[in-house]
Design a protein around this motif. Sequence first.
Motif, PDB file in Angstrom:
ATOM      1  N   ASN A   1       8.190   1.778  23.987  1.00  0.00           N
ATOM      2  CA  ASN A   1       8.863   1.155  25.123  1.00  0.00           C
ATOM      3  C   ASN A   1      10.385   1.064  24.985  1.00  0.00           C
ATOM      4  OD1 ASN A   1       8.664  -0.774  23.118  1.00  0.00           O
ATOM      5  ND2 ASN A   1       6.976  -1.846  24.139  1.00  0.00           N
ATOM      6  N   GLY A   2      10.944   1.788  24.017  1.00  0.00           N
ATOM      7  CA  GLY A   2      12.398   1.846  23.941  1.00  0.00           C
ATOM      8  C   GLY A   2      13.034   0.748  23.101  1.00  0.00           C
TER       9      GLY A   2
ATOM     10  N   THR B   1      17.683  -2.336  22.549  1.00  0.00           N
ATOM     11  CA  THR B   1      16.846  -1.725  23.580  1.00  0.00           C
ATOM     12  C   THR B   1      17.577  -0.514  24.148  1.00  0.00           C
ATOM     13  OG1 THR B   1      17.751  -3.219  25.221  1.00  0.00           O
ATOM     14  CG2 THR B   1      15.632  -3.806  24.298  1.00  0.00           C
ATOM     15  N   LEU B   2      16.802   0.445  24.586  1.00  0.00           N
ATOM     16  CA  LEU B   2      17.341   1.678  25.155  1.00  0.00           C
ATOM     17  C   LEU B   2      16.951   1.748  26.615  1.00  0.00           C
ATOM     18  CD1 LEU B   2      15.967   4.006  22.354  1.00  0.00           C
ATOM     19  CD2 LEU B   2      18.388   3.547  22.721  1.00  0.00           C
ATOM     20  N   ASN B   3      17.791   2.379  27.443  1.00  0.00           N
ATOM     21  CA  ASN B   3      17.298   2.692  28.777  1.00  0.00           C
ATOM     22  C   ASN B   3      16.476   3.978  28.684  1.00  0.00           C
ATOM     23  OD1 ASN B   3      19.343   4.566  28.514  1.00  0.00           O
ATOM     24  ND2 ASN B   3      20.384   4.033  30.430  1.00  0.00           N
ATOM     25  N   ASN B   4      15.921   4.420  29.801  1.00  0.00           N
ATOM     26  CA  ASN B   4      15.006   5.559  29.721  1.00  0.00           C
ATOM     27  C   ASN B   4      15.671   6.808  29.161  1.00  0.00           C
ATOM     28  OD1 ASN B   4      12.696   4.326  30.510  1.00  0.00           O
ATOM     29  ND2 ASN B   4      13.091   4.641  32.710  1.00  0.00           N
ATOM     30  N   THR B   5      16.872   7.101  29.675  1.00  0.00           N
ATOM     31  CA  THR B   5      17.545   8.292  29.165  1.00  0.00           C
ATOM     32  C   THR B   5      17.873   8.114  27.688  1.00  0.00           C
ATOM     33  OG1 THR B   5      19.317   7.397  30.526  1.00  0.00           O
ATOM     34  CG2 THR B   5      18.582   9.598  31.064  1.00  0.00           C
ATOM     35  N   GLY B   6      18.290   6.924  27.313  1.00  0.00           N
ATOM     36  CA  GLY B   6      18.598   6.662  25.917  1.00  0.00           C
ATOM     37  C   GLY B   6      17.390   6.906  25.030  1.00  0.00           C
TER      38      GLY B   6
END
Lengths: 448, 349, 80
Positions: free
Chosen positions: C12-13, C25-30
């Motif tokens: 889930n990042g 935490t990462l966003n989706n692209t990250g």
Amino acid sequence: MAKLIFERPTITRLTPGVPSKHGVGTAIAPMPLIEGIKVDDLMDKYGSPLSIFSERTIQKGMEDIKRAFSIRYPKVQMAWSYKTNYMDAICRIFHKEGSWAEVVSGFEYEKALRNGVRGENIIFNGPAKNAAELEKAVRNGSFIHIDHLDELYLLSDVCHRQNLEARVAVRVNMDIGIYPKWDRFGLNYENGEAWDVINRIMINPKMKLMGLHTHIGTYIMSTDAYRIAATKLADLACNIAQKFDHYISYIDMGGGFASKNTLRGAFLSGEDTTPSFDEYAEAITSAIINSQIKPDKLPTLILETGRALIDNAGFTTGSVIANKRLSDSRRATIVDVGVNLLFTSFWYDHKIHPVNSHSGLVEETTIYGPLCMNIDVIRPSLMFPALKSGDRFVITRTGAYNTTQWMQFITYRPNVILIDHNREVHVIRKGETLEDISHNEEIPEYLK
Amino acid sequence: MTALRKVTVAVTGLNNIDSPGPGIPVIRGLKESKEFDLRIIGLAYEHLEPGIYMSDLVDKTYMIPYPAEGKDVLFNRLVEIYQKEKLDAIIPNFDAELFSFIKLEKKLEESGIKTYLPSLEQFEERNKSNLPAYGEKYGVNVPSGTEVFSISDLDNTLKSMNYPVMIKGKYYDAFKAFSLEQAVSYFTNMSEKWGLPVIVQEFIRGTEVNVIALGDGKGNLIAAVPMRKQYITDKGKAWGGITIDDKSMLDLAKKIISKTKWKGGMELELIRTTDNKLYLLEINPRIPAWVYLAVGAGQNIPEALLKLTLGMDVKPYTKYDFGKMFVRYSYDMIVDLELFSRLTTTGEL
Amino acid sequence: MIIKENIALSENGFVFNPSTGDSFTLNNTGKEVLMMIKDGKNLSQIADLMLVRYDADRVTIERYLEDFLNDLSLNNLMEE
């Protein structure tokens, strides 16, 4: 398959006390449309930054305030506060909706006349009216609101010399139990100064006392303050009736209703805490109705509401210029809207929405304007999604004071457009050019 | 034996840290109820609120937006949670969130979620900054106090006061200042944290005593227990306390509840001076963190509050054990990183 | 361009750095980019893949990839 929107990749360190996207999330919903029109299309056509006004929102606000007051009070008259936004198109919308003009300088007075407002529908406020301006206003039959004793003498002098009769009101300041106390404008209620001036007006054959006026402050969140102010003005009106058998024709409660913007430093959102027009109306009208004023002599209630009517109708859109990391590893985003265009960012935590959708993940960001000055900060700290250069955003509730207090500093002021009630778009102030800025300048011969 | 009534209750204030929120003690009280089969939903603002990880007390936790984001954002999140959990009731426990919950009361009720909160008028009236007027209106001794909005304001106010003075945040926090410099530093701190105004209050010497009380909104006192703080932390919180047999405190609680028709839980923060006068320092508009002492002394206030919330009849408590003590302790839980990771990325656990 | 071996990345990042105790935490692209880095892809390979998937030009994608890598380094997640 359609390609996905590219959001720049981000990594955010989790720090105790800083909420994740679930702590804030939906508050920064994208805002692709204003009044059903694509923001992207408007910005493609009219540039960035861009100031946008919605006529429908103005009309809705006018409808709401008129309804709130007129269901509670028989005679209500709105007067558009020019200083809040005196672009001609905006003023004309308010005049079309039935508002008189409320002006605070000779310049604004001229603007009101040019906008077709009849002299007898102009309220002339302000602490600095000169003899020529006063004479003009008297000749036009405008309401002159006396701010101080010297003005009373000046006006009296003008009237005697020109053999004119002035229609006047007294601006009263008073203690209404709130902070800050506005006592620099008008004449004080508690120390008897206001009553003293009223007496002088009543015995002056060249002046007719038409009304009483107060303007208790700006962004007033307390409806009780209005109730107290209206009670005091109503008491004064009764005293006048009793002593002189004279019934004033209006009570002007000024402006100061809060918009739904959130003040800097406020803990709760302005959207939740700002009283509704109904709440303000209840406080003001009940104070006047419950006073000793005889029902058949109730004065007209004038409201000079500015901010609460135009703030919500204004939007400022712009684009991201760059992103950088600050020394404390916070993210900073530099945008093309600065305090030159958004003077109100000094006192509001303006809401900012990306035009297009984003993943919902936010990080603590400082938003800087494009000016070469340290105070050019739009938001010192907010949780904001990862925008990249060229991404666009909308700042909401920017309609009040920004197009009057903006600064022409190091750059041009942009196009201002109006989305009218039919959703037609009009430029109501063209973006400035070098010629606009310099055409009043003159170069001495020897420098040519 | 009849089956217990199944009820799902959401509770905020899971920050059971050194200056604890009331959430966990409220849940402990609820869990002791013999009338309900409870599912407890935690509502948290921050990832490290300890209650989130207390799986024996909290069945499931959801992150919710800060009050500053506005009530509509909060409402949408609560509806989202309602759709998953069919909440019957919410017991909010933070002063700072109450404004939003009170404003949402009707909308929540229409969505099927019950709350039991004071009216906005009751809530505003007992606001720290309105305390002098409150004292006058209801005939209660209060220290003199002034709202200040700026440092120059503070400076002016302090010219006519004697040190020490209390400097209080709009919602939380109170500090004793012995000099202008100290007062200014607390002012700055407090205005940044809780917004303006900051309240400057006369310092009253004496013993700190508190009453926890529950009103039914019709003027009836449903429960009340007086307590004396035995040990106070540097944050001004009771670390130990004892229930006391003090009729004057109960009378004061009864008077305030009946005159104001207070609805919901409250805490009266009082000072008993050496000449035996009671001064009201503050009214907290919700159950205090030491509520479990009242449960231990025989008045399960969280349970009574839940019953009132659900519209059930509640017989007023008339007695409690005095001389009951509480000693607060802290406890280090071992938490799996996986749980923290899930919470931070999905907003629920 | 190698990410530290002990860095844990969850579905889930969520990113955890066991050497420092920091979590992120990462966003989706990250998240996508970090996974590709873990898979051993280089910057230009990642850009190629993203170009197919996202509506953006190569210059933009590479610029923000560089920026992201810089953030990873700043946060002590990359091998020197």
